[in-house]
Design an enzyme around this catalytic site. Structure first.
Site, PDB file in Angstrom:
ATOM      1  N   SER A 208       0.842  -1.202   0.000  1.00  0.00           N
ATOM      2  CA  SER A 208       0.000   0.000   0.000  1.00  0.00           C
ATOM      3  C   SER A 208       0.865   1.236   0.000  1.00  0.00           C
ATOM      4  CB  SER A 208      -0.862  -0.019   1.262  1.00  0.00           C
ATOM      5  OG  SER A 208      -1.445   1.244   1.486  1.00  0.00           O
TER       6      SER A 208
ATOM      7  N   TYR B  14      -1.644  -0.858  10.744  1.00  0.00           N
ATOM      8  CA  TYR B  14      -1.867  -1.469   9.434  1.00  0.00           C
ATOM      9  C   TYR B  14      -0.651  -1.243   8.537  1.00  0.00           C
ATOM     10  CZ  TYR B  14      -3.588  -1.739   4.583  1.00  0.00           C
ATOM     11  OH  TYR B  14      -3.721  -2.012   3.243  1.00  0.00           O
TER      12      TYR B  14
ATOM     13  N   LYS C 124       2.239  -3.872   6.702  1.00  0.00           N
ATOM     14  CA  LYS C 124       2.605  -3.897   5.269  1.00  0.00           C
ATOM     15  C   LYS C 124       4.121  -3.746   5.114  1.00  0.00           C
ATOM     16  CE  LYS C 124      -1.371  -4.569   3.415  1.00  0.00           C
ATOM     17  NZ  LYS C 124      -1.648  -5.834   2.743  1.00  0.00           N
TER      18      LYS C 124
HETATM   19  P1  NAD Z   1     -10.790  -7.404   0.855  1.00  0.00           P
HETATM   20  O1  NAD Z   1     -11.068  -7.393   2.324  1.00  0.00           O
HETATM   21  O2  NAD Z   1     -11.940  -7.256  -0.070  1.00  0.00           O
HETATM   22  O3  NAD Z   1      -9.978  -8.721   0.458  1.00  0.00           O
HETATM   23  C1  NAD Z   1      -9.156  -9.403   1.375  1.00  0.00           C
HETATM   24  C2  NAD Z   1      -9.584 -10.856   1.372  1.00  0.00           C
HETATM   25  O4  NAD Z   1      -8.781 -11.575   2.316  1.00  0.00           O
HETATM   26  C3  NAD Z   1     -11.046 -11.036   1.789  1.00  0.00           C
HETATM   27  O5  NAD Z   1     -11.734 -11.825   0.847  1.00  0.00           O
HETATM   28  C4  NAD Z   1     -10.952 -11.734   3.141  1.00  0.00           C
HETATM   29  O6  NAD Z   1     -12.046 -12.618   3.372  1.00  0.00           O
HETATM   30  C5  NAD Z   1      -9.627 -12.458   3.016  1.00  0.00           C
HETATM   31  N1  NAD Z   1      -9.021 -12.770   4.312  1.00  0.00           N
HETATM   32  C6  NAD Z   1      -8.936 -11.966   5.403  1.00  0.00           C
HETATM   33  N2  NAD Z   1      -8.336 -12.643   6.406  1.00  0.00           N
HETATM   34  C7  NAD Z   1      -8.020 -13.878   5.938  1.00  0.00           C
HETATM   35  C8  NAD Z   1      -7.400 -15.027   6.492  1.00  0.00           C
HETATM   36  N3  NAD Z   1      -6.983 -15.037   7.776  1.00  0.00           N
HETATM   37  N4  NAD Z   1      -7.245 -16.123   5.729  1.00  0.00           N
HETATM   38  C9  NAD Z   1      -7.682 -16.146   4.434  1.00  0.00           C
HETATM   39  N5  NAD Z   1      -8.291 -15.087   3.856  1.00  0.00           N
HETATM   40  C10 NAD Z   1      -8.452 -13.963   4.592  1.00  0.00           C
HETATM   41  O7  NAD Z   1      -9.703  -6.254   0.603  1.00  0.00           O
HETATM   42  P2  NAD Z   1      -9.123  -5.707  -0.771  1.00  0.00           P
HETATM   43  O8  NAD Z   1      -9.502  -4.280  -0.862  1.00  0.00           O
HETATM   44  O9  NAD Z   1      -9.405  -6.623  -1.876  1.00  0.00           O
HETATM   45  O10 NAD Z   1      -7.575  -5.737  -0.407  1.00  0.00           O
HETATM   46  C11 NAD Z   1      -6.722  -6.804  -0.788  1.00  0.00           C
HETATM   47  C12 NAD Z   1      -5.319  -6.531  -0.289  1.00  0.00           C
HETATM   48  O11 NAD Z   1      -4.876  -5.276  -0.806  1.00  0.00           O
HETATM   49  C13 NAD Z   1      -5.206  -6.416   1.238  1.00  0.00           C
HETATM   50  O12 NAD Z   1      -4.010  -7.040   1.639  1.00  0.00           O
HETATM   51  C14 NAD Z   1      -5.141  -4.935   1.477  1.00  0.00           C
HETATM   52  O13 NAD Z   1      -4.436  -4.619   2.651  1.00  0.00           O
HETATM   53  C15 NAD Z   1      -4.404  -4.457   0.238  1.00  0.00           C
HETATM   54  N6  NAD Z   1      -4.685  -3.056  -0.089  1.00  0.00           N
HETATM   55  C16 NAD Z   1      -5.967  -2.654  -0.307  1.00  0.00           C
HETATM   56  C17 NAD Z   1      -6.227  -1.322  -0.605  1.00  0.00           C
HETATM   57  C18 NAD Z   1      -7.645  -0.837  -0.823  1.00  0.00           C
HETATM   58  O14 NAD Z   1      -7.860   0.349  -0.796  1.00  0.00           O
HETATM   59  N7  NAD Z   1      -8.616  -1.688  -1.070  1.00  0.00           N
HETATM   60  C19 NAD Z   1      -5.175  -0.408  -0.689  1.00  0.00           C
HETATM   61  C20 NAD Z   1      -3.872  -0.862  -0.475  1.00  0.00           C
HETATM   62  C21 NAD Z   1      -3.637  -2.193  -0.179  1.00  0.00           C
HETATM   63  C1  UD1 Z   2      -6.940   4.869   3.539  1.00  0.00           C
HETATM   64  C2  UD1 Z   2      -5.936   4.517   4.598  1.00  0.00           C
HETATM   65  C3  UD1 Z   2      -4.725   3.875   3.947  1.00  0.00           C
HETATM   66  C4  UD1 Z   2      -5.157   2.649   3.156  1.00  0.00           C
HETATM   67  C5  UD1 Z   2      -6.217   3.061   2.143  1.00  0.00           C
HETATM   68  C6  UD1 Z   2      -6.774   1.886   1.412  1.00  0.00           C
HETATM   69  C7  UD1 Z   2      -6.246   6.111   6.429  1.00  0.00           C
HETATM   70  C8  UD1 Z   2      -5.676   7.279   7.171  1.00  0.00           C
HETATM   71  N1  UD1 Z   2      -5.559   5.723   5.336  1.00  0.00           N
HETATM   72  O1  UD1 Z   2      -6.342   5.777   2.622  1.00  0.00           O
HETATM   73  O2  UD1 Z   2      -3.797   3.481   4.927  1.00  0.00           O
HETATM   74  O3  UD1 Z   2      -4.061   2.077   2.471  1.00  0.00           O
HETATM   75  O4  UD1 Z   2      -7.308   3.711   2.831  1.00  0.00           O
HETATM   76  O5  UD1 Z   2      -7.482   1.038   2.265  1.00  0.00           O
HETATM   77  O6  UD1 Z   2      -7.265   5.556   6.825  1.00  0.00           O
HETATM   78  N2  UD1 Z   2     -12.856  10.978   2.983  1.00  0.00           N
HETATM   79  C9  UD1 Z   2     -13.872  11.858   3.252  1.00  0.00           C
HETATM   80  N3  UD1 Z   2     -15.027  11.361   3.786  1.00  0.00           N
HETATM   81  C10 UD1 Z   2     -15.204  10.047   4.067  1.00  0.00           C
HETATM   82  C11 UD1 Z   2     -14.144   9.147   3.776  1.00  0.00           C
HETATM   83  C12 UD1 Z   2     -12.983   9.646   3.240  1.00  0.00           C
HETATM   84  O7  UD1 Z   2     -13.755  13.053   3.036  1.00  0.00           O
HETATM   85  O8  UD1 Z   2     -16.272   9.681   4.578  1.00  0.00           O
HETATM   86  C13 UD1 Z   2     -11.616  11.497   2.406  1.00  0.00           C
HETATM   87  C14 UD1 Z   2     -10.390  11.208   3.238  1.00  0.00           C
HETATM   88  O9  UD1 Z   2     -10.199  12.222   4.182  1.00  0.00           O
HETATM   89  C15 UD1 Z   2      -9.289  11.157   2.179  1.00  0.00           C
HETATM   90  C16 UD1 Z   2     -10.011  10.650   0.931  1.00  0.00           C
HETATM   91  O10 UD1 Z   2     -11.405  10.827   1.176  1.00  0.00           O
HETATM   92  O11 UD1 Z   2      -8.810  12.434   1.925  1.00  0.00           O
HETATM   93  C17 UD1 Z   2      -9.760   9.184   0.647  1.00  0.00           C
HETATM   94  O12 UD1 Z   2     -10.017   8.441   1.838  1.00  0.00           O
HETATM   95  P1  UD1 Z   2      -9.925   6.854   1.897  1.00  0.00           P
HETATM   96  O13 UD1 Z   2     -10.743   6.273   0.807  1.00  0.00           O
HETATM   97  O14 UD1 Z   2     -10.225   6.447   3.296  1.00  0.00           O
HETATM   98  O15 UD1 Z   2      -8.414   6.556   1.529  1.00  0.00           O
HETATM   99  P2  UD1 Z   2      -7.056   7.079   2.204  1.00  0.00           P
HETATM  100  O16 UD1 Z   2      -7.305   7.877   3.415  1.00  0.00           O
HETATM  101  O17 UD1 Z   2      -6.257   7.710   1.135  1.00  0.00           O
END
Ligand code: NAD
Ligand code: UD1
Length: 330
Positions: A125, A149, A153
């Site tokens: 991330s 978190y 990572k």
């Molecule tokens: P998500 O929660 O939709 O997917 C994660 C999956 O992992 C889920 O299906 C969940 O059931 C599974 N899981 C959780 N714990 C588990 C366990 N103990 N054993 C097996 N499976 C398990 O989330 P996502 O948005 O698809 O994110 C996927 C990855 O990307 C995560 O590692 C997350 O940290 C990373 N990531 C996501 C974002 C984002 O904004 N969505 C941003 C940066 C990084």
């Molecule tokens: C967040 C996490 C980041 C994580 C990422 C993906 C925090 C501080 N950061 O990023 O670690 O990798 O999600 O899971 O939580 N916002 C609003 N109103 C809302 C929600 C969000 O104004 O109700 C704004 C936030 O202030 C931000 C932007 O929208 O400026 C995006 O927010 P969000 O989707 O939560 O992502 P990040 O904060 O960038």
């Protein structure tokens, strides 16, 4: 054609990557414990690609099962999505986050070493950059965790780097995602988190579908053109295709790549783009800054372009339209 294990494969990003891999001719095998997703996602993926992928129900911390899956399914490479991702929850329960995110990575790498599978792509991330000193942020920028978190990572990336240094033959890639939004254009898979969402787009979708009140805009006094915070939103199908590119560009050792668009969008711009793309009004209100938020985060994308031959192509309007299509159908 390669056989790819997707841990967390029924989740938001995993399910879209399963589609992109199948469309590129690979065989995805999904593993999940359904902590934050539903088994029915497999049929939805199958409806898009023409064949439902194999699904294994297992916990990512279960090393023996992981080793058996790697062997039985003759896995060539692993994409590791499984984990917990809510920042506030990680502050409240850091032990759970280290257990699943870091414990899961240790179990997985142990199973891979045992079975001779040496290629891993890991969901990292942009949070590993903390509050970056220079923008757009590139992969050489200093890293530092600002919450548990992020610490998990970073610990996973450090373990990958240590392992690659210990022994030749590993190909370990961390993909540092910026802000993934959107859904598959079919509207049949998308982001469907359990419980209360924490990110902007799923919260906005709850507002416009009447499941919560006005969207709170966290902070309007940042040093940005309209005062609201700026992020690099990336369409989840672009992100999914970034994984295919990483798998098709093998390397050696440990490498990290940003996956973003290189373009920042403010909260207000995203809200207005959503209204314009969908015709659906977004009730909203001003709210104080959210603790821990950085004012601006934008990716430098040159390394992924050069070394993976990948770049994001989809617009903010497509992200909004596709997210809305999924939300309005489900
Ligand atoms: P998500 O929660 O939709 O997917 C994660 C999956 O992992 C889920 O299906 C969940 O059931 C599974 N899981 C959780 N714990 C588990 C366990 N103990 N054993 C097996 N499976 C398990 O989330 P996502 O948005 O698809 O994110 C996927 C990855 O990307 C995560 O590692 C997350 O940290 C990373 N990531 C996501 C974002 C984002 O904004 N969505 C941003 C940066 C990084
Ligand atoms: C967040 C996490 C980041 C994580 C990422 C993906 C925090 C501080 N950061 O990023 O670690 O990798 O999600 O899971 O939580 N916002 C609003 N109103 C809302 C929600 C969000 O104004 O109700 C704004 C936030 O202030 C931000 C932007 O929208 O400026 C995006 O927010 P969000 O989707 O939560 O992502 P990040 O904060 O960038």
């Amino acid at each position: 054609m390669a056989r790819i294990l997707l841990t967390g494969g029924t989740g938001f990003i995993g399910s879209h990557t399963a589609v992109a891999l199948a469309e590129a001719g690979h065989v995805p095998v999904l593993l999940d414990n359904f902590a934050n997703s539903e088994p029915s996602v497999v049929e939805a993926v199958g409806a898009i690609t023409g064949a439902s992928p194999t699904l294994v129900e297992a916990d990512i911390r279960d090393r023996d099962t992981l080793a058996a899956v790697l062997r039985d399914h003759k896995i060539d490479a692993v994409v590791h999505f499984a984990g917990l991702k809510a920042v506030a929850q990680s502050v409240a329960d850091p032990v759970a986050y280290w257990d699943v995110n870091v414990g899961g990575m240790i179990a997985l790498l142990g199973a891979m070493r045992e079975t001779g599978c040496r290629r891993l792509i890991f969901s990292s991330s942009a949070t590993v950059y903390g509050e970056p000193a220079a923008l757009p942020v590139d992969e050489t920028a200093p890293t530092g965790a600002i919450n548990p978190y992020g610490a998990t990572k970073l610990a996973c990336e450090q373990l990958m780097e240590n392992l690659a240094a210990s022994e030749a033959g590993w190909d370990l890639v961390a993909l540092r995602y910026f802000n993934p939004v959107g859904a598959h254009p079919s509207g049949s898979i998308g982001e469907a988190p359990r419980g209360s969402p924490n990110n902007l787009m799923p919260i906005l979708l709850e507002t416009v579908t009447g499941r919560r009140g006005p969207l709170s805009i966290f902070g309007d006094d940042y040093d940005t053109p309209d005062g609201t915070a700026v992020r690099d939103y990336i369409h989840v199908m672009d992100l999914a295709e970034g994984h295919v590119a990483a798998l098709e560009a093998p390397g050696e050792g440990f490498r990290a790549f940003n996956l973003g668009t290189g373009r920042g969008t403010s909260v207000l711009e995203l809200v207005r783009a959503f209204e314009q793309a969908t015709g659906v009004p977004v009730p909203r209100e001003k709210a104080p800054r959210r603790p821990g938020d950085v004012p601006v985060l934008e990716a430098a994308v040159g390394k992924a372009e050069r070394e993976l031959g990948w770049r994001a192509t989809r617009s903010i309007a497509e992200m909004c339209r596709d997210a809305w299509r999924f939300a309005s159908r489900n």
